[in-house]
Motif scaffolding. Structure first.
Motif, PDB file in Angstrom:
ATOM      1  N   VAL A 217       0.979  -1.225   0.019  1.00 25.28           N
ATOM      2  CA  VAL A 217      -0.164   0.088  -0.010  1.00 25.28           C
ATOM      3  C   VAL A 217       0.903   1.034  -0.112  1.00 25.28           C
ATOM      4  CG1 VAL A 217      -1.764   1.277   1.410  1.00 25.28           C
ATOM      5  CG2 VAL A 217      -1.887  -1.120   1.118  1.00 25.28           C
ATOM      6  N   GLY A 218       0.604   2.005  -1.045  1.00 20.76           N
ATOM      7  CA  GLY A 218       1.660   3.365  -0.942  1.00 20.76           C
ATOM      8  C   GLY A 218       2.744   3.079  -1.774  1.00 20.76           C
ATOM      9  N   SER A 219       2.984   1.997  -2.253  1.00 20.29           N
ATOM     10  CA  SER A 219       4.318   1.639  -2.970  1.00 20.29           C
ATOM     11  C   SER A 219       4.514   1.942  -4.611  1.00 20.29           C
ATOM     12  CB  SER A 219       4.935   0.295  -2.783  1.00 20.29           C
ATOM     13  OG  SER A 219       3.990  -0.409  -3.357  1.00 20.29           O
ATOM     14  N   GLU A 220       3.015   2.649  -5.057  1.00 23.39           N
ATOM     15  CA  GLU A 220       2.855   3.070  -6.189  1.00 23.39           C
ATOM     16  C   GLU A 220       3.380   2.265  -7.592  1.00 23.39           C
ATOM     17  OE1 GLU A 220       4.507   7.108  -6.213  1.00 23.39           O
ATOM     18  OE2 GLU A 220       3.433   7.744  -4.448  1.00 23.39           O
ATOM     19  N   GLY A 221       3.173   1.112  -7.355  1.00 19.32           N
ATOM     20  CA  GLY A 221       3.690   0.296  -8.328  1.00 19.32           C
ATOM     21  C   GLY A 221       5.239  -0.247  -8.559  1.00 19.32           C
ATOM     22  N   THR A 222       5.915   0.400  -7.640  1.00 13.12           N
ATOM     23  CA  THR A 222       7.446   0.201  -7.398  1.00 13.12           C
ATOM     24  C   THR A 222       7.850  -1.070  -6.957  1.00 13.12           C
ATOM     25  OG1 THR A 222       7.955   1.143  -5.439  1.00 13.12           O
ATOM     26  CG2 THR A 222       7.730   2.670  -7.456  1.00 13.12           C
ATOM     27  N   LEU A 223       6.843  -1.803  -6.181  1.00  9.23           N
ATOM     28  CA  LEU A 223       7.452  -2.990  -5.481  1.00  9.23           C
ATOM     29  C   LEU A 223       6.484  -4.264  -6.054  1.00  9.23           C
ATOM     30  CD1 LEU A 223       7.811  -1.739  -1.654  1.00  9.23           C
ATOM     31  CD2 LEU A 223       9.496  -1.761  -3.539  1.00  9.23           C
ATOM     32  N   PHE A 457      17.098   2.824   3.307  1.00 10.56           N
ATOM     33  CA  PHE A 457      16.483   1.623   3.685  1.00 10.56           C
ATOM     34  C   PHE A 457      15.523   1.252   2.682  1.00 10.56           C
ATOM     35  CE2 PHE A 457      19.180   2.525   7.475  1.00 10.56           C
ATOM     36  CZ  PHE A 457      19.705   1.697   7.573  1.00 10.56           C
ATOM     37  N   MET A 458      14.796   2.414   2.226  1.00 12.06           N
ATOM     38  CA  MET A 458      13.591   2.228   1.142  1.00 12.06           C
ATOM     39  C   MET A 458      14.170   1.646   0.052  1.00 12.06           C
ATOM     40  SD  MET A 458      11.074   5.528   1.837  1.00 12.06           S
ATOM     41  CE  MET A 458      10.404   6.110   3.138  1.00 12.06           C
ATOM     42  N   ARG A 459      15.426   2.296  -0.249  1.00 13.79           N
ATOM     43  CA  ARG A 459      16.342   1.766  -1.377  1.00 13.79           C
ATOM     44  C   ARG A 459      16.389   0.223  -1.422  1.00 13.79           C
ATOM     45  NH1 ARG A 459      17.898   5.924  -4.843  1.00 13.79           N
ATOM     46  NH2 ARG A 459      17.861   7.515  -3.380  1.00 13.79           N
ATOM     47  N   MET A 460      17.186   0.168  -0.274  1.00 16.58           N
ATOM     48  CA  MET A 460      17.472  -1.565  -0.138  1.00 16.58           C
ATOM     49  C   MET A 460      16.166  -2.586  -0.366  1.00 16.58           C
ATOM     50  SD  MET A 460      19.623  -1.593   3.338  1.00 16.58           S
ATOM     51  CE  MET A 460      21.060  -0.331   3.573  1.00 16.58           C
ATOM     52  N   ILE A 461      15.177  -2.039   0.074  1.00 17.88           N
ATOM     53  CA  ILE A 461      13.823  -2.825   0.111  1.00 17.88           C
ATOM     54  C   ILE A 461      13.508  -2.674  -1.688  1.00 17.88           C
ATOM     55  CG2 ILE A 461      11.470  -2.820   0.223  1.00 17.88           C
ATOM     56  CD1 ILE A 461      12.120  -1.370   3.082  1.00 17.88           C
ATOM     57  N   LYS A 462      13.554  -1.922  -2.112  1.00 21.12           N
ATOM     58  CA  LYS A 462      13.290  -1.600  -3.838  1.00 21.12           C
ATOM     59  C   LYS A 462      14.399  -2.678  -4.474  1.00 21.12           C
ATOM     60  CE  LYS A 462      12.056   0.159  -7.789  1.00 21.12           C
ATOM     61  NZ  LYS A 462      10.766  -0.286  -8.605  1.00 21.12           N
TER      62      LYS A 462
ATOM     63  N   ILE B 461      13.334  -9.063   2.190  1.00 17.12           N
ATOM     64  CA  ILE B 461      13.477  -7.996   2.740  1.00 17.12           C
ATOM     65  C   ILE B 461      14.621  -8.161   3.969  1.00 17.12           C
ATOM     66  CG2 ILE B 461      12.114  -6.394   4.413  1.00 17.12           C
ATOM     67  CD1 ILE B 461       9.637  -7.291   2.552  1.00 17.12           C
ATOM     68  N   LYS B 462      14.438  -8.999   4.809  1.00 16.15           N
ATOM     69  CA  LYS B 462      15.316  -9.329   5.768  1.00 16.15           C
ATOM     70  C   LYS B 462      16.656  -9.363   5.399  1.00 16.15           C
ATOM     71  CE  LYS B 462      16.895 -11.462   9.806  1.00 16.15           C
ATOM     72  NZ  LYS B 462      17.116 -10.708  11.011  1.00 16.15           N
ATOM     73  N   GLN B 463      17.018 -10.278   4.248  1.00 21.65           N
ATOM     74  CA  GLN B 463      18.407  -9.989   3.773  1.00 21.65           C
ATOM     75  C   GLN B 463      18.689  -8.953   3.453  1.00 21.65           C
ATOM     76  OE1 GLN B 463      17.911 -13.376   1.095  1.00 21.65           O
ATOM     77  NE2 GLN B 463      18.567 -15.026   2.314  1.00 21.65           N
ATOM     78  N   ALA B 464      17.975  -7.796   2.931  1.00 21.23           N
ATOM     79  CA  ALA B 464      18.343  -6.625   2.357  1.00 21.23           C
ATOM     80  C   ALA B 464      18.763  -5.737   3.661  1.00 21.23           C
ATOM     81  CB  ALA B 464      17.351  -6.051   1.545  1.00 21.23           C
ATOM     82  N   LEU B 465      18.169  -5.688   4.784  1.00 24.13           N
ATOM     83  CA  LEU B 465      18.125  -5.101   5.693  1.00 24.13           C
ATOM     84  C   LEU B 465      19.167  -5.520   6.813  1.00 24.13           C
ATOM     85  CD1 LEU B 465      14.383  -3.809   6.297  1.00 24.13           C
ATOM     86  CD2 LEU B 465      16.238  -2.728   4.847  1.00 24.13           C
ATOM     87  N   ASP B 466      19.190  -6.655   6.912  1.00 27.70           N
ATOM     88  CA  ASP B 466      20.221  -7.407   7.876  1.00 27.70           C
ATOM     89  C   ASP B 466      21.036  -8.277   7.061  1.00 27.70           C
ATOM     90  OD1 ASP B 466      21.333  -8.249  10.190  1.00 27.70           O
ATOM     91  OD2 ASP B 466      19.577  -9.398  10.856  1.00 27.70           O
ATOM     92  N   PRO B 467      21.763  -8.309   6.243  1.00 25.72           N
ATOM     93  CA  PRO B 467      22.851  -8.957   5.346  1.00 25.72           C
ATOM     94  C   PRO B 467      23.474 -10.035   6.333  1.00 25.72           C
ATOM     95  CG  PRO B 467      23.455  -6.853   5.180  1.00 25.72           C
ATOM     96  CD  PRO B 467      22.117  -6.624   5.908  1.00 25.72           C
ATOM     97  N   LYS B 468      23.881  -9.659   7.459  1.00 17.39           N
ATOM     98  CA  LYS B 468      24.658 -10.587   8.227  1.00 17.39           C
ATOM     99  C   LYS B 468      23.849 -11.353   9.093  1.00 17.39           C
ATOM    100  CE  LYS B 468      28.854  -7.763   8.662  1.00 17.39           C
ATOM    101  NZ  LYS B 468      29.635  -7.317   9.604  1.00 17.39           N
ATOM    102  N   ASP B 469      22.222 -11.325   9.204  1.00 21.41           N
ATOM    103  CA  ASP B 469      21.385 -12.068  10.215  1.00 21.41           C
ATOM    104  C   ASP B 469      21.894 -12.015  11.594  1.00 21.41           C
ATOM    105  OD1 ASP B 469      19.340 -13.518  10.529  1.00 21.41           O
ATOM    106  OD2 ASP B 469      20.187 -15.362  10.152  1.00 21.41           O
TER     107      ASP B 469
END
Lengths: 480, 480
Positions: A217-223, A457-462, B461-469
C-alpha cells in the motif's frame, strides 16, 4: 514571488529519457505480448498518450506500448515477459494521479488494469469485500447499494480501488474511517519476477510476520502490481447530516476544527474551503454560498449520536466566531453539497481557460496547521495566478490548487518555488510532503528532506524486491 | 488425543545452537561493550537466564551477555560493535512474550531496553505522545492520568510499549481502538548497521514512500531495534460501563458477538470466557460468577451513546439466549471485572502446581469463528490437561490456555499437535496462525503454510536490511 527565491531542488523535468518509440521494443517481447493479449496489446499513439499522464501539470511521458490486462494471470504473464527483456512496466488504473505516477519515465510497457472490474466477493458477515484492481469506488458503492454497506474512502476522483491502494489514498472522510492504510485487509500482487502473492489472510488482525500488505500500500507500483484488493466495508449509518458554516478568517476555522478533533467528536467529514475555493465552487456548481472561509461538515451515526455531535460542533464553531450554520439533512441537499466539494479540482481548473491545476498536498500534526497555513498566506497573496485552498483539515491535510498555464515556463517555475516553500514548512513542523497524493516523480526530490537516512533503507527494499528496477522506475526514490 | 495424530511440522526444539557461554564471545567485543556500558554489561548467570525466556512454555535460551541500554545512542553503539564481530543481538523489554521471541537461538548479546523509561513528550493538542521503548503501558497511563487522555492498546501483561510495537500486539479493546499497527505513528529504530532512523513524521497520514513504520511494527527485532515510539492517544470517554452475561453454550455467545459487530455497534471490549476460564477466574480472583460460557463487555462514549450501545447489545444477547445480564458501571466494580480478565493467564497457570500455560492464538474472519471454535471442541474434550478458552471475539481472535507440565515430553507433544490442528483450521478458513502473540520461533514453522510464496519476499527484505543476520536470528522466518 520575490526574485531571490530560487527553488533549491532541481526541477523534475526533463524526463529521464526521451520517450522511446514502440519500434525500439525488443521484437520478441512484442511478439510475446501480442500472443498473450491479441488486440489488447496496443502501440497506437492516442493510446500511448492517454496512458502517459495523470490529472496534474506533469508533462506527458507515453509508454512504448499499452497492455490491457483482464486477469491476475495476464498481469503475471506480462511482467514475466518484461522481466525477461529488462523492460519497465508501469501500472495504470483510471489515470487520476496527481504526481506523475503513470509517466513512463524510462519508456516500457503500461499495464492498464482498468478492465479488471470484477467484484470477486462481498461478505456482509465479515464487513469486507474483494475486488479486482480496476473497480472504481463509485462502481463498488453502486454494487453495494442494496446491502446496507458502503466503502468510505473517497478521494473525490473517479479512481480505481487498485490505484487508491497503490497511492495510499484517503480523502474527505479519512478523519473518521481512516485511509487506504487502515482499510486494505489483503492484496493480490504480481511481483517483479511475475510471481503472484497474497499479502495476508482476511483476519482483521495478525502478528504473523512482516506486514507485506502495508508495504505494498503506497508503493505506487514500484514493488509489485496490485491486481486484487480486499477492503473493509462499513454499515451505512442510520443517520447522516451535513452542515456548512462561515468564518471571519482561516485561523478561526482551523481553530474550530482543532478543538473538534481534540474533543474526540467523531465527525465523518470536515472540509475547509477558503474564499477563492468558495468562489470557484459557486461558479462551477451554480451555488450561492458566501465567498468567505467555510467549513463543510458531515456527521454519521445513530439519530441520537448525530444530533449530539452536531450540537457540540455548533457550540465549538460559534465559540470560534462562525456564522450562518446551515443544515443539509435531506439526501438531495447533502449530495449537492458534497458534489460541489468533490468537483473542486475541476472548479479551480475552470477559473481560467486552458489551465491545469497543480495541486499541492502537505499534512502536519493538527496543532501545527494554523501555523503552516498562516505562514503560507503571503505566498498566496504574492502569486501571479489564481490559487484556492481546500483541506481535509481534521487530518491536518490541505491542498493549494494552483491554477496555472502549463505551457508557461515562468508559471511552472513560480509554482515550483511556492510548492517547495510549502513542503519545507510542513516538514519543519514534523509533517509530510504528501498526505494523500503520493510521491510519483513530482515529489521524489523531497524524500531525502523528509526521511533522511530512511531513504537508504527504502532503497534497499526496492533493490531486494525489484533488482532489475523494472517496476515503475524513477518513482518515489530520488536519483541516488 | 488419538495416537495417530502426529505433528506434521517438526517440533521447534532443540535450539539452533547449544547456548554459547560468555567466554566464547570475542574479547574485543566484550572490551568494547564494557567500555560503553560499565556495569550495565553483565554476564552473570542469573541475568542471562532471566533474559532468555518469555512467559510461555519455551525452553530458556540465555544470551551470552546482557547489555542494559539507557539511550538510542547506546543501542546504536552496541549494535555497531555486534555488527563488527558478527554477533547476534536480541532486544528485550519486559520479557512477557509468548512465542520465544527473546530466546537467544544463536547466542549473542541481549539488549535490555527496559531501563529506557523516559516519556519524551505528551502532546494533548495532537493526541499523541513519544516514549522510550522501555515505558510500560501502565507507566504511560499513570503518567497521563491528569491529562484526560489514555493509551488504549492493552494486551493484559505489564509489557513495554516497544515490545508491543515489535510484536504488533493488541488485546481486549482492539475491537474499538485497533492494534499497534493502527496506533503507532512513528518509530525511532536502530538498524542492523547501527544507524538510527525515524520511520516517519508525526503527520496522521502520509503517502510519502514505503511504510517503514508498519514494516518495523511486528518485525520482532529482526529488522531493527525500536528505541522510541510515537503513539496515538485518545480522550478518556465521558462515560464507561461494563457488563457480564451468561450463555447456554459457546455457539450462542459467539453468534451474539458476530451480530454485534455486523451491526457496527462500537463496543470497546467484548471478551469470551468458556466455563473452564470462568472456573479459573473465580478461583484466582475470588469471584462467584456462573461457571458457564460468558461475555464481558465494556462500552465507551458519551452518556447517551453508552446507554444506546448497551440497550442494543442487551437486545442482541437476549435474542441469542443470554441470561443474567449484570451491570458494573461504578469504577471499582469495572476494575475488578477487568482485573479478573487480565489475570486469566496466571489464573489458568494456577489450576495446577508448577504448570506453564501454552497460549495458542489464532484469528479468523468473524463469520468463521463459530466454525473454528466448534471444530476445536472435540480436541479440548480429548485433552489430558486442563484447557481454558478466552477470546477477543470481536476481532475473530481467541486463545486456548493449555495448562501443561513443561517437563513432560508427552504433554508438550500433545499440546503441539493440538496447536497445529487449531492453526490448520484457522488458516483453512482464511485466518492467521497468530492474531497478536507474534511468531517468535514457536510459530515460524507455520509461516509457509500461511503465506506461501510471500515468505520468499519477507526473506528478501530481511536479507536486504540485515545481510549478516545478526538481528534476532532464527525468529519469524522458517529455516530455508
Amino acid at each position: 514571488m520575490e526574485a531571490q527565491l530560487k527553488a533549491e531542488f532541481p526541477a523534475d523535468t526533463p524526463p529521464d529519457a526521451i520517450a522511446a518509440t514502440p519500434s525500439e521494443l525488443n521484437p520478441a517481447l512484442v511478439a510475446g505480448l501480442r500472443d498473450l493479449l491479441g488486440e489488447r496489446f496496443s502501440t497506437a499513439p492516442a493510446d500511448r498518450e492517454h496512458h502517459g499522464r495523470g490529472e496534474s501539470y506533469h508533462a506527458i511521458q507515453p509508454p512504448q506500448a499499452v497492455c490491457r490486462a483482464l486477469s491476475t494471470d495476464e498481469v503475471s504473464g506480462i511482467v514475466k515477459l518484461c522481466a525477461k527483456f529488462d523492460t519497465p512496466v508501469v501500472a495504470f488504473g483510471a489515470g487520476t494521479s496527481l504526481e506523475g505516477h503513470v509517466a513512463a519515465r524510462r519508456g516500457g510497457i503500461c499495464i492498464d488494469v482498468g478492465g479488471m472490474t470484477r467484484i470477486v466477493a462481498v461478505r456482509p458477515g465479515d464487513l469486507d469485500c474483494t475486488v479486482e484492481a480496476g473497480v472504481t469506488r463509485q462502481q463498488l458503492n453502486a454494487h453495494l447499494r442494496d446491502t446496507g454497506l458502503f466503502f468510505p474512502v473517497d478521494p473525490g476522483a473517479e479512481c480505481t480501488i487498485g490505484g487508491m491502494a497503490a497511492t495510499r489514498a484517503s480523502g474527505t472522510n479519512a478523519v473518521r474511517y481512516g485511509t487506504m492504510r487502515e482499510n486494505v485487509i489483503s492484496l493480490t500482487v504480481v511481483m517483479a519476477d511475475g510471481s503472484i502473492i497474497r499479502t495476508s489472510s482476511r483476519a482483521r488482525k495478525s502478528s504473523a510476520g512482516y506486514d507485506l500488505t502495508r508495504l505494498i500500500v503506497g508503493s505506487e507500483g514500484t514493488l509489485g502490481i496490485i491486481t486484487e484488493v480486499t477492503i473493509r466495508l462499513y454499515g451505512v449509518p442510520e443517520a447522516m447530516a451535513s452542515a456548512v458554516c462561515s468564518f471571519p478568517d482561516m485561523g478561526s476555522a482551523v481553530a474550530a476544527v482543532t478543538t473538534i478533533i481534540q474533543f474526540g467528536i467523531p465527525v465523518a467529514r470536515v472540509e475547509f474551503l477558503d474564499s477563492n475555493a468558495m468562489r470557484a465552487t459557486n461558479k462551477h456548481s451554480g451555488l450561492t454560498l458566501d465567498e468567505v472561509p467555510t467549513l463543510f461538515f458531515e456527521f454519521h451515526g445513530s439519530e441520537a449520536s448525530v444530533a449530539e455531535q452536531a450540537e457540540l460542533v455548533k457550540e465549538i464553531v460559534a465559540d470560534n466566531g462562525a456564522s450562518g450554520f446551515q443544515w443539509a439533512s435531506d439526501p438531495e441537499a447533502r449530495a449537492q453539497l458534497w458534489r460541489a466539494r468533490h468537483n473542486i479540482h475541476y472548479a479551480i481548473q475552470g477559473m481560467r481557460p486552458n489551465a491545469r491545476v497543480w495541486s499541492t498536498d502537505v499534512c502536519v500534526p493538527i496543532s501545527a496547521l494554523t501555523q503552516v497555513m498562516t505562514e503560507t498566506q503571503p505566498d498566496l497573496e504574492a502569486a501571479s495566478f489564481f490559487i484556492a485552498t481546500v483541506g481535509h483539515v481534521g487530518d491536518g491535510n490541505f491542498h493549494l490548487g494552483l491554477c496555472i498555464d502549463p505551457t508557461s515556463a515562468a508559471e511552472l517555475a513560480e509554482a515550483e518555488i511556492l510548492n517547495e516553500r510549502l513542503v519545507r514548512r510542513a516538514i519543519a513542523l514534523d509533517g509530510t510532503c504528501t498526505g494523500e497524493h503520493g510521491v510519483g516523480y513530482g515529489k521524489a526530490k523531497f524524500m531525502n528532506l523528509e526521511h533522511g537516512d530512511g531513504v537508504r533503507f527504502m532503497r534497499m527494499i526496492k533493490q531486494a524486491l525489484d533488482p532489475k528496477d523494472i517496476l515503475n522506475p524513477g518513482k518515489i526514490l530520488p536519483a541516488a
